[in-house]
Scaffold this motif. Structure first.
Motif, PDB file in Angstrom:
ATOM      1  N   PHE A 127       0.856  -1.180   0.000  1.00  0.00           N
ATOM      2  CA  PHE A 127       0.000   0.000   0.000  1.00  0.00           C
ATOM      3  C   PHE A 127       0.894   1.232   0.000  1.00  0.00           C
ATOM      4  N   ARG A 128       0.815   2.024  -1.037  1.00  0.00           N
ATOM      5  CA  ARG A 128       1.504   3.305  -0.999  1.00  0.00           C
ATOM      6  C   ARG A 128       0.671   4.302  -0.194  1.00  0.00           C
ATOM      7  N   ARG A 129      -0.654   4.228  -0.351  1.00  0.00           N
ATOM      8  CA  ARG A 129      -1.538   5.116   0.393  1.00  0.00           C
ATOM      9  C   ARG A 129      -2.923   4.478   0.466  1.00  0.00           C
ATOM     10  N   ARG A 130      -3.612   4.668   1.599  1.00  0.00           N
ATOM     11  CA  ARG A 130      -5.004   4.252   1.760  1.00  0.00           C
ATOM     12  C   ARG A 130      -5.807   5.470   2.231  1.00  0.00           C
ATOM     13  N   LEU A 131      -6.803   5.845   1.447  1.00  0.00           N
ATOM     14  CA  LEU A 131      -7.695   6.935   1.832  1.00  0.00           C
ATOM     15  C   LEU A 131      -9.024   6.327   2.246  1.00  0.00           C
ATOM     16  N   PRO A 132      -9.405   6.410   3.532  1.00  0.00           N
ATOM     17  CA  PRO A 132     -10.679   5.854   3.956  1.00  0.00           C
ATOM     18  C   PRO A 132     -11.826   6.798   3.621  1.00  0.00           C
ATOM     19  N   LEU A 133     -12.910   6.242   3.092  1.00  0.00           N
ATOM     20  CA  LEU A 133     -14.123   6.989   2.795  1.00  0.00           C
ATOM     21  C   LEU A 133     -15.255   6.334   3.576  1.00  0.00           C
ATOM     22  N   TYR A 134     -15.854   7.058   4.504  1.00  0.00           N
ATOM     23  CA  TYR A 134     -16.819   6.481   5.430  1.00  0.00           C
ATOM     24  C   TYR A 134     -18.249   6.832   5.038  1.00  0.00           C
ATOM     25  N   TRP A 135     -19.140   5.855   5.078  1.00  0.00           N
ATOM     26  CA  TRP A 135     -20.561   6.128   4.921  1.00  0.00           C
ATOM     27  C   TRP A 135     -21.198   6.380   6.277  1.00  0.00           C
ATOM     28  N   TYR A 136     -21.060   5.411   7.186  1.00  0.00           N
ATOM     29  CA  TYR A 136     -21.612   5.617   8.518  1.00  0.00           C
ATOM     30  C   TYR A 136     -20.829   4.825   9.550  1.00  0.00           C
ATOM     31  N   ALA A 137     -20.967   5.263  10.789  1.00  0.00           N
ATOM     32  CA  ALA A 137     -20.540   4.514  11.965  1.00  0.00           C
ATOM     33  C   ALA A 137     -21.545   4.838  13.055  1.00  0.00           C
ATOM     34  N   THR A 138     -22.101   3.800  13.676  1.00  0.00           N
ATOM     35  CA  THR A 138     -23.133   4.037  14.672  1.00  0.00           C
ATOM     36  C   THR A 138     -23.261   2.838  15.592  1.00  0.00           C
ATOM     37  N   ASP A 139     -23.852   3.069  16.765  1.00  0.00           N
ATOM     38  CA  ASP A 139     -24.135   1.954  17.656  1.00  0.00           C
ATOM     39  C   ASP A 139     -25.064   0.973  16.964  1.00  0.00           C
ATOM     40  N   LEU A 140     -24.859  -0.299  17.240  1.00  0.00           N
ATOM     41  CA  LEU A 140     -25.617  -1.374  16.598  1.00  0.00           C
ATOM     42  C   LEU A 140     -27.123  -1.162  16.678  1.00  0.00           C
ATOM     43  N   ASN A 141     -27.588  -0.527  17.729  1.00  0.00           N
ATOM     44  CA  ASN A 141     -29.026  -0.361  17.952  1.00  0.00           C
ATOM     45  C   ASN A 141     -29.562   0.999  17.514  1.00  0.00           C
ATOM     46  N   SER A 142     -28.755   1.771  16.782  1.00  0.00           N
ATOM     47  CA  SER A 142     -29.167   3.118  16.377  1.00  0.00           C
ATOM     48  C   SER A 142     -28.931   3.335  14.892  1.00  0.00           C
ATOM     49  N   PRO A 143     -29.918   3.056  14.033  1.00  0.00           N
ATOM     50  CA  PRO A 143     -29.740   3.266  12.587  1.00  0.00           C
ATOM     51  C   PRO A 143     -29.339   4.708  12.283  1.00  0.00           C
ATOM     52  N   PRO A 144     -28.345   4.929  11.409  1.00  0.00           N
ATOM     53  CA  PRO A 144     -27.822   6.278  11.156  1.00  0.00           C
ATOM     54  C   PRO A 144     -28.631   7.045  10.112  1.00  0.00           C
ATOM     55  N   ILE A 145     -29.909   7.241  10.353  1.00  0.00           N
ATOM     56  CA  ILE A 145     -30.757   7.965   9.408  1.00  0.00           C
ATOM     57  C   ILE A 145     -30.406   9.450   9.435  1.00  0.00           C
ATOM     58  N   GLY A 146     -30.404  10.089   8.257  1.00  0.00           N
ATOM     59  CA  GLY A 146     -30.165  11.520   8.180  1.00  0.00           C
ATOM     60  C   GLY A 146     -28.727  11.861   7.876  1.00  0.00           C
ATOM     61  N   GLU A 147     -28.374  13.101   8.094  1.00  0.00           N
ATOM     62  CA  GLU A 147     -27.045  13.598   7.778  1.00  0.00           C
ATOM     63  C   GLU A 147     -26.052  13.247   8.893  1.00  0.00           C
ATOM     64  N   ASN A 148     -24.779  13.512   8.598  1.00  0.00           N
ATOM     65  CA  ASN A 148     -23.709  13.306   9.580  1.00  0.00           C
ATOM     66  C   ASN A 148     -23.776  11.907  10.193  1.00  0.00           C
ATOM     67  N   LYS A 149     -23.563  10.926   9.345  1.00  0.00           N
ATOM     68  CA  LYS A 149     -23.741   9.531   9.743  1.00  0.00           C
ATOM     69  C   LYS A 149     -22.573   8.941  10.534  1.00  0.00           C
ATOM     70  N   MET A 150     -21.479   9.651  10.655  1.00  0.00           N
ATOM     71  CA  MET A 150     -20.372   9.167  11.467  1.00  0.00           C
ATOM     72  C   MET A 150     -20.657   9.546  12.921  1.00  0.00           C
ATOM     73  N   ARG A 151     -21.099   8.558  13.695  1.00  0.00           N
ATOM     74  CA  ARG A 151     -21.616   8.825  15.041  1.00  0.00           C
ATOM     75  C   ARG A 151     -20.904   7.954  16.065  1.00  0.00           C
ATOM     76  N   TRP A 152     -19.744   8.443  16.478  1.00  0.00           N
ATOM     77  CA  TRP A 152     -18.955   7.747  17.481  1.00  0.00           C
ATOM     78  C   TRP A 152     -19.360   8.195  18.875  1.00  0.00           C
ATOM     79  N   PRO A 153     -19.223   7.318  19.868  1.00  0.00           N
ATOM     80  CA  PRO A 153     -19.565   7.701  21.235  1.00  0.00           C
ATOM     81  C   PRO A 153     -18.788   8.939  21.690  1.00  0.00           C
ATOM     82  N   ASP A 154     -19.502   9.852  22.343  1.00  0.00           N
ATOM     83  CA  ASP A 154     -18.897  11.042  22.949  1.00  0.00           C
ATOM     84  C   ASP A 154     -18.268  11.983  21.934  1.00  0.00           C
ATOM     85  N   GLU A 155     -18.715  11.929  20.672  1.00  0.00           N
ATOM     86  CA  GLU A 155     -18.226  12.848  19.657  1.00  0.00           C
ATOM     87  C   GLU A 155     -19.395  13.443  18.895  1.00  0.00           C
ATOM     88  N   GLU A 156     -19.195  14.641  18.341  1.00  0.00           N
ATOM     89  CA  GLU A 156     -20.199  15.247  17.485  1.00  0.00           C
ATOM     90  C   GLU A 156     -20.245  14.498  16.151  1.00  0.00           C
TER      91      GLU A 156
END
Length: 209
Positions: A127-156
């Motif tokens: 790997f010369r370079r890896r650029l991660p592109l994220y769709w969503y991250a969320t708690d298993l029990n919380s579907p990431p509907i709507g905008e700003n789908k990257m939803r880590w604990p204790d973060e905006e």
């Protein structure tokens, strides 16, 4: 770069494709098992780490800090791997990744993809370079509907450049009702990824997690 060439060259290309696909699989296993030395060995000795740092030692330091501070355990499963070549020793690719993370008292699931640059050095692909592109991250029990789908604990919540990277997504919503639009010709052989990117060279700024 179009397919073709001698039989030997075509066989070498197939071997390279298989090795690069194995590179992505080894990345996942080494990451999930916290095999620091194995993981950093998938990158060249002069890998750029960021903040003016480079080299495998710096990458190993980043790995230990990140994996130790954020996650108890992880699992990464990859697929949809597309690989295209810019020459015998250079290639690019996209690979989807479906991930699970144990972080504190939450179980965070994620869907993302990597935009990769690969380089063969002394007969071995890295790997010369890896650029991660994220769709969503969320708690298993919380579907990431709507905008700003990257939803880590204790973060905006924030966006992860999943659609920003591909001009076709915005173009679809802007032109989908235009019945006069012509259907494009198929992508040139070996240039599907750059065709989808519409020649864009600038990469989005992505908050790496």
């Amino acid at each position: 770069m179009e397919n073709g060439g001698s039989l030997e060259e075509r066989l070498e290309r197939l071997e390279s494709i298989e090795e690069i696909r194995g590179l992505a699989a080894r990345y996942c296993l080494a990451l999930d098992m916290r095999a620091t030395d194995a993981w950093v060995s998938l990158f060249p000795a002069d890998v750029r780490v960021g903040k003016g740092r480079s080299g495998r030692d710096a990458l190993a330091e980043w790995f230990r800090e990140t994996m130790g501070a954020q996650f108890t355990g992880t699992a990464h499963v990859t697929g949809n791997h597309i690989i295209e070549f810019d020459g015998p020793d250079r290639a690019r690719g996209v690979v989807y990744s479906r991930n699970e993370h144990e972080t504190g008292d939450e179980w965070v699931i994620m869907t993302m993809m990597y935009w990769d640059d690969y380089e063969r050095i002394d007969g071995r692909w890295y790997f010369r370079r890896r650029l991660p592109l994220y769709w969503y991250a969320t708690d298993l029990n919380s579907p990431p509907i709507g905008e700003n789908k990257m939803r880590w604990p204790d973060e905006e919540p924030y966006e992860g450049a999943w659609h920003e990277f591909w001009p076709t997504y915005q173009e679809f919503w802007e032109t989908r009702l235009d019945e006069s639009a012509d259907v494009a010709e198929p992508a040139p052989v070996g240039e599907f990824l750059t065709w989808l990117r519409d020649g864009a060279e600038e990469l989005p700024s992505v908050r790496v997690r």
